[in-house]
Design a protein around this motif. Sequence first.
Motif, PDB file in Angstrom:
ATOM      1  N   LYS A  34       2.069  14.136   5.924  1.00 44.27           N
ATOM      2  CA  LYS A  34       3.384  14.143   5.276  1.00 44.27           C
ATOM      3  C   LYS A  34       3.995  12.752   5.242  1.00 44.27           C
ATOM      4  N   TRP A  35       3.790  11.961   6.344  1.00 51.53           N
ATOM      5  CA  TRP A  35       4.322  10.583   6.352  1.00 51.53           C
ATOM      6  C   TRP A  35       3.666   9.773   5.229  1.00 51.53           C
ATOM      7  N   GLU A  36       2.336   9.921   5.100  1.00 51.03           N
ATOM      8  CA  GLU A  36       1.630   9.131   4.089  1.00 51.03           C
ATOM      9  C   GLU A  36       1.994   9.571   2.678  1.00 51.03           C
ATOM     10  N   LYS A  37       2.386  10.835   2.487  1.00 54.10           N
ATOM     11  CA  LYS A  37       2.791  11.328   1.161  1.00 54.10           C
ATOM     12  C   LYS A  37       4.269  11.103   0.894  1.00 54.10           C
ATOM     13  N   ASP A  38       4.994  10.545   1.884  1.00 53.09           N
ATOM     14  CA  ASP A  38       6.440  10.297   1.761  1.00 53.09           C
ATOM     15  C   ASP A  38       7.237  11.586   1.606  1.00 53.09           C
ATOM     16  N   THR A  39       6.714  12.699   2.143  1.00 50.53           N
ATOM     17  CA  THR A  39       7.493  13.943   2.149  1.00 50.53           C
ATOM     18  C   THR A  39       8.171  14.150   3.497  1.00 50.53           C
ATOM     19  N   ALA A  40       7.924  13.265   4.456  1.00 48.30           N
ATOM     20  CA  ALA A  40       8.591  13.290   5.753  1.00 48.30           C
ATOM     21  C   ALA A  40       8.580  11.866   6.302  1.00 48.30           C
ATOM     22  N   GLN A 128      18.322  -1.590   7.235  1.00 45.72           N
ATOM     23  CA  GLN A 128      18.841  -1.233   5.920  1.00 45.72           C
ATOM     24  C   GLN A 128      17.771  -0.556   5.063  1.00 45.72           C
ATOM     25  N   ASN A 129      16.541  -1.076   5.132  1.00 49.42           N
ATOM     26  CA  ASN A 129      15.434  -0.478   4.384  1.00 49.42           C
ATOM     27  C   ASN A 129      15.175   0.941   4.863  1.00 49.42           C
ATOM     28  N   TYR A 130      15.144   1.100   6.161  1.00 50.41           N
ATOM     29  CA  TYR A 130      14.883   2.415   6.757  1.00 50.41           C
ATOM     30  C   TYR A 130      15.993   3.392   6.396  1.00 50.41           C
ATOM     31  N   ALA A 131      17.246   2.930   6.421  1.00 47.45           N
ATOM     32  CA  ALA A 131      18.382   3.792   6.082  1.00 47.45           C
ATOM     33  C   ALA A 131      18.316   4.223   4.614  1.00 47.45           C
ATOM     34  N   ALA A 132      17.879   3.321   3.728  1.00 46.16           N
ATOM     35  CA  ALA A 132      17.772   3.662   2.306  1.00 46.16           C
ATOM     36  C   ALA A 132      16.700   4.728   2.084  1.00 46.16           C
ATOM     37  N   ILE A 133      15.563   4.589   2.780  1.00 44.35           N
ATOM     38  CA  ILE A 133      14.498   5.591   2.665  1.00 44.35           C
ATOM     39  C   ILE A 133      14.986   6.942   3.161  1.00 44.35           C
ATOM     40  N   GLN A 134      15.668   6.946   4.321  1.00 43.17           N
ATOM     41  CA  GLN A 134      16.193   8.200   4.871  1.00 43.17           C
ATOM     42  C   GLN A 134      17.187   8.840   3.915  1.00 43.17           C
ATOM     43  N   SER A 135      18.045   8.034   3.282  1.00 35.30           N
ATOM     44  CA  SER A 135      19.051   8.571   2.370  1.00 35.30           C
ATOM     45  C   SER A 135      18.397   9.220   1.152  1.00 35.30           C
ATOM     46  N   ALA A 138      16.667  12.417   2.243  1.00 34.87           N
ATOM     47  CA  ALA A 138      17.659  13.452   2.548  1.00 34.87           C
ATOM     48  C   ALA A 138      18.217  14.066   1.267  1.00 34.87           C
ATOM     49  N   ALA A 139      18.431  13.249   0.239  1.00 35.99           N
ATOM     50  CA  ALA A 139      18.951  13.767  -1.039  1.00 35.99           C
ATOM     51  C   ALA A 139      17.957  14.722  -1.676  1.00 35.99           C
ATOM     52  N   GLN A 140      16.662  14.361  -1.655  1.00 32.64           N
ATOM     53  CA  GLN A 140      15.638  15.240  -2.219  1.00 32.64           C
ATOM     54  C   GLN A 140      15.557  16.543  -1.437  1.00 32.64           C
ATOM     55  N   GLN A 141      15.603  16.453  -0.115  1.00 32.84           N
ATOM     56  CA  GLN A 141      15.548  17.655   0.715  1.00 32.84           C
ATOM     57  C   GLN A 141      16.749  18.546   0.465  1.00 32.84           C
ATOM     58  N   ALA A 142      17.919  17.940   0.308  1.00 35.89           N
ATOM     59  CA  ALA A 142      19.139  18.723   0.090  1.00 35.89           C
ATOM     60  C   ALA A 142      19.075  19.474  -1.233  1.00 35.89           C
TER      61      ALA A 142
END
Length: 394
Positions: A34-40, A128-135, A138-142
């Motif tokens: 999932k990490w490598e697919k960017d789904t988590a 900042q990079n990590y926060a942007a990825i998390q944001s 999170a939007a896609q998950q929501a």
Amino acid sequence: MTLGQNIQTARKAKGMSQETLAEKIGVSRQALGKWEKDTALPGLDNLQALAAELGTGVDALLGAQAESPAAPAVTLDALRDLLAARDAEEKRRRRLWGGAAGAAFLVLAGLLAGTALQYERQINALNQNYAAIQSSYAAQQADLSAQISELQDAVRMGETTVLDWRWLPADKLHRDAAGSWMPVQVQVTPRTAAAGTTARLAVRCGDDTRLYEMTAAPDGSFAAQGIVFTVGSTYDLSVQWTADSMTTSEGLGTVDFNDEMTEPTIVWGAAGSSLDFGYSVRRVGNKQYRLTLTCYPVEVQVDAPPWMQIAQVEIDLRLNGDAGEPTATAVLDCEGEYSYGNSSRTESVWNGTFYDDAVINGWEYDGDAAPKYVVRVTDTNGGVWTEEMPLTEK
């Protein structure tokens, strides 16, 4: 490149499989996938563990670039070692050089301050990079969770998630020693379906339940093939929707499969009609006969099962048995259709005529075969049903 792509590239460069790397950092292969697919996203501890096993930095995995290509890569351990060395050097120089040691300390402190400032900038950029990825994640998950929640709420509140469903014959009715059976397909149209949604059809007959994978169609519906209904059996149908590893089920209904559901019933002469289907023959010369109908208008009633939509009704007049082409053909028009009582079957009345100026005196008839009508009912799926009615001489 994304975090997942960087992890995958670094892993392959190390010649590691997903299983090997996952085992080394103490996580499951599915989590790493999932990490490598960017789904988590991995936590900070797992991110540091990944960097250590892959022989790279956290900033490299996250895709952050240093401000200067020549800037040193400073780690926290290296910084602590450098500070300890500074303290030792200060004591030694204080003993040996006095004031000179103070100057050396200032130079060393300046170097450390510059290095620490650059390191702090790198850390801020990584955060900042990590926060942007998390944001973004999170939007896609929501958005996906909202769609799934809407579907689940509808099921809990008793609302249907299915807009429409029906079953259709995939072939004609078959009869063998075991009974009568018909291949069918089931079509289900959901109200909404998130991208990536899959569906399975559950068909229960008695204690036996079978699952059929459903194929999505361009119009948004799903269809299951390869199902067989046996005459005299009852089937409970339900659909299972799966999206983002979450599954919800909804019952469709019950099919009591009987003879009436397999084909239409044809009634000659609708209720209340006075049509008299027959013929008369008169001799012309020594060996010739002319056949005339006692009623040129014809009318039939078609009693159709619920799945069937009638496209056309035709009647052939056959004077010489089944050999050769029919003597004449009448294409009938639908006068009207209706349902009766609690039945889901539909009755329709069809009428036309065999009247023709060219044969008003009748058709040539050899007298060896009994005249008959043959009706052909064609449905919108291309299925054809036929039935015969012998004519009686009047």
